[in-house]
Every structure is written in structure tokens, then in C-alpha cells.
Design a protein around this motif. Structure first.
Motif, mmCIF file in Angstrom:
data_model
loop_
_atom_site.group_PDB
_atom_site.id
_atom_site.type_symbol
_atom_site.label_atom_id
_atom_site.label_comp_id
_atom_site.label_asym_id
_atom_site.label_seq_id
_atom_site.Cartn_x
_atom_site.Cartn_y
_atom_site.Cartn_z
ATOM 1 N N TRP A 73 0.752 -1.304 -0.079
ATOM 2 C CA TRP A 73 -0.138 -0.018 0.152
ATOM 3 C C TRP A 73 0.836 1.469 0.064
ATOM 4 O O TRP A 73 1.970 1.257 0.603
ATOM 5 C CB TRP A 73 -0.864 0.020 1.141
ATOM 6 N N ASP A 74 0.319 2.379 -0.676
ATOM 7 C CA ASP A 74 1.176 3.422 -0.840
ATOM 8 C C ASP A 74 0.671 4.364 0.575
ATOM 9 O O ASP A 74 1.658 5.368 1.062
ATOM 10 C CB ASP A 74 0.341 4.501 -1.946
ATOM 11 N N VAL A 76 -1.599 4.114 4.520
ATOM 12 C CA VAL A 76 -2.532 3.372 5.414
ATOM 13 C C VAL A 76 -2.966 4.350 6.494
ATOM 14 O O VAL A 76 -1.939 4.749 7.057
ATOM 15 C CB VAL A 76 -1.816 2.175 5.854
ATOM 16 N N HIS A 113 -6.617 1.568 3.293
ATOM 17 C CA HIS A 113 -5.527 1.307 2.571
ATOM 18 C C HIS A 113 -5.684 1.894 1.135
ATOM 19 O O HIS A 113 -6.697 1.836 0.739
ATOM 20 C CB HIS A 113 -5.533 -0.224 2.269
ATOM 21 N N CYS A 114 -4.699 2.394 0.594
ATOM 22 C CA CYS A 114 -4.691 3.071 -0.440
ATOM 23 C C CYS A 114 -3.651 2.723 -1.392
ATOM 24 O O CYS A 114 -2.359 2.744 -0.841
ATOM 25 C CB CYS A 114 -4.390 4.620 -0.388
ATOM 26 N N ALA A 115 -3.631 2.283 -2.670
ATOM 27 C CA ALA A 115 -2.570 1.927 -3.753
ATOM 28 C C ALA A 115 -2.875 2.674 -4.798
ATOM 29 O O ALA A 115 -3.866 3.045 -5.380
ATOM 30 C CB ALA A 115 -2.696 0.344 -3.652
ATOM 31 N N TYR A 131 -8.822 1.262 -3.666
ATOM 32 C CA TYR A 131 -8.817 1.544 -1.924
ATOM 33 C C TYR A 131 -9.597 0.449 -1.104
ATOM 34 O O TYR A 131 -10.206 -0.328 -1.761
ATOM 35 C CB TYR A 131 -9.678 2.859 -1.797
#
Length: 155
Positions: A73-74, A76, A113-115, A131
Motif C-alpha cells: 500500500w502507498d 494506510v 488502505h490506498c494503492a 482503496y
């Protein structure tokens, strides 16, 4: 329980709230709120995606805190959400209700969580950002950033 959605993140936001309370979002945002990508108030959590478009969102209702896996993830972050009715509503900013999910009544923790945050096109309309939200019963705690996204340039 895991559900997948396509949510229109108008104004770079969508909401999780207690269905019986239907609170209004706080309109005052600080630079810190934007940096954290999550904002919380009584009975509501505001999720702030990178794109001001329709974004893929996965929501998992869990019975306990998930393992902390940050590498994929980028960004959190976590916030607490009171759900006294036991009904979690997912709601678009300028649209309507997306879904209402059953949860245990009480306080919950929401882990965002973001990716793919660095994949957006120059105009910010296209990208492979995604997300994931995991929600579980937990005592109240302040917002916490577990991994901070620094942007494409690392800043």
C-alpha cells in the motif's frame, strides 16, 4: 464479509456513517486532514481518494484487527467510527447511499488502505488507484497514519 464497489468520489470524498444517525460531514478541512486521507467526526468517517472520479473500493467487515501489512500500500490510516445502530452505511458525497451493511453495534476501527496513488494521469481523471477499508469492533482511538504517502516526487 467482503464487498466490492465502484464509488463516485466527488470532491475527493465518500462517507461511512451510522445509518440511523445520517450525520453531515464537517466542511472545515485542514492540511493535516487532506494529508491523512481520512477524517472522522461523531458517527462518520470521511474517506478521501486521490481521484475526483469513480474509484474501486473494497470493504471488509472483520471480527478483529487485521494483520498490519504495509508493503502493498502507498498509504494506510485508521480512524474510529461509532455505529450504535449496527448498520454501516456507505454513501457518496453528492450521490446517494451505496450500501448498508450489518455490523456489531458499538465503536469500530476503520483502516483505510490506498494503492496506485502515483498512477494518475496529468489531468487527474484516470488512474489505477484503489482503496480497501477494513472495519472491526474496537475501542475509540485517535486517527493514526500508519504509512504516509509522499507523492510522486516523494514530498
Amino acid at each position: 464479509m467482503i464487498r466490492r464497489y465502484e464509488i463516485f468520489a466527488d470532491y475527493h470524498q465518500f462517507y461511512l456513517w451510522d445509518h440511523a444517525r445520517q450525520p453531515s460531514s464537517a466542511l472545515d478541512y485542514t492540511d493535516e486532514d487532506v494529508r491523512r486521507r481520512i477524517k472522522a467526526s461523531l458517527f462518520i468517517v470521511v474517506v478521501q481518494p486521490e481521484r475526483n472520479m469513480t474509484v474501486p473500493v473494497e470493504v471488509e467487515i472483520a471480527s478483529r484487527a487485521p494483520d498490519l501489512a504495509l508493503d502493498a500500500w502507498d498509504h494506510v490510516a485508521e480512524a474510529s467510527l461509532e455505529l450504535p445502530s449496527g448498520r454501516l452505511e456507505i454513501h457518496e458525497c453528492t450521490g446517494g447511499s451505496i450500501d448498508i451493511l450489518p455490523v456489531a453495534p458499538g465503536c469500530h476501527r476503520v483502516r483505510l488502505h490506498c494503492a496506485g496513488l502515483g498512477t494518475l494521469s496529468e489531468d487527474g481523471l484516470d488512474g489505477d488507484d484503489r482503496y480497501r477499508l477494513v472495519i472491526w469492533p474496537a475501542p475509540f482511538a485517535e486517527i493514526a497514519v500508519l504509512k504516509q504517502y509522499r507523492g510522486r516526487d516523494g514530498g
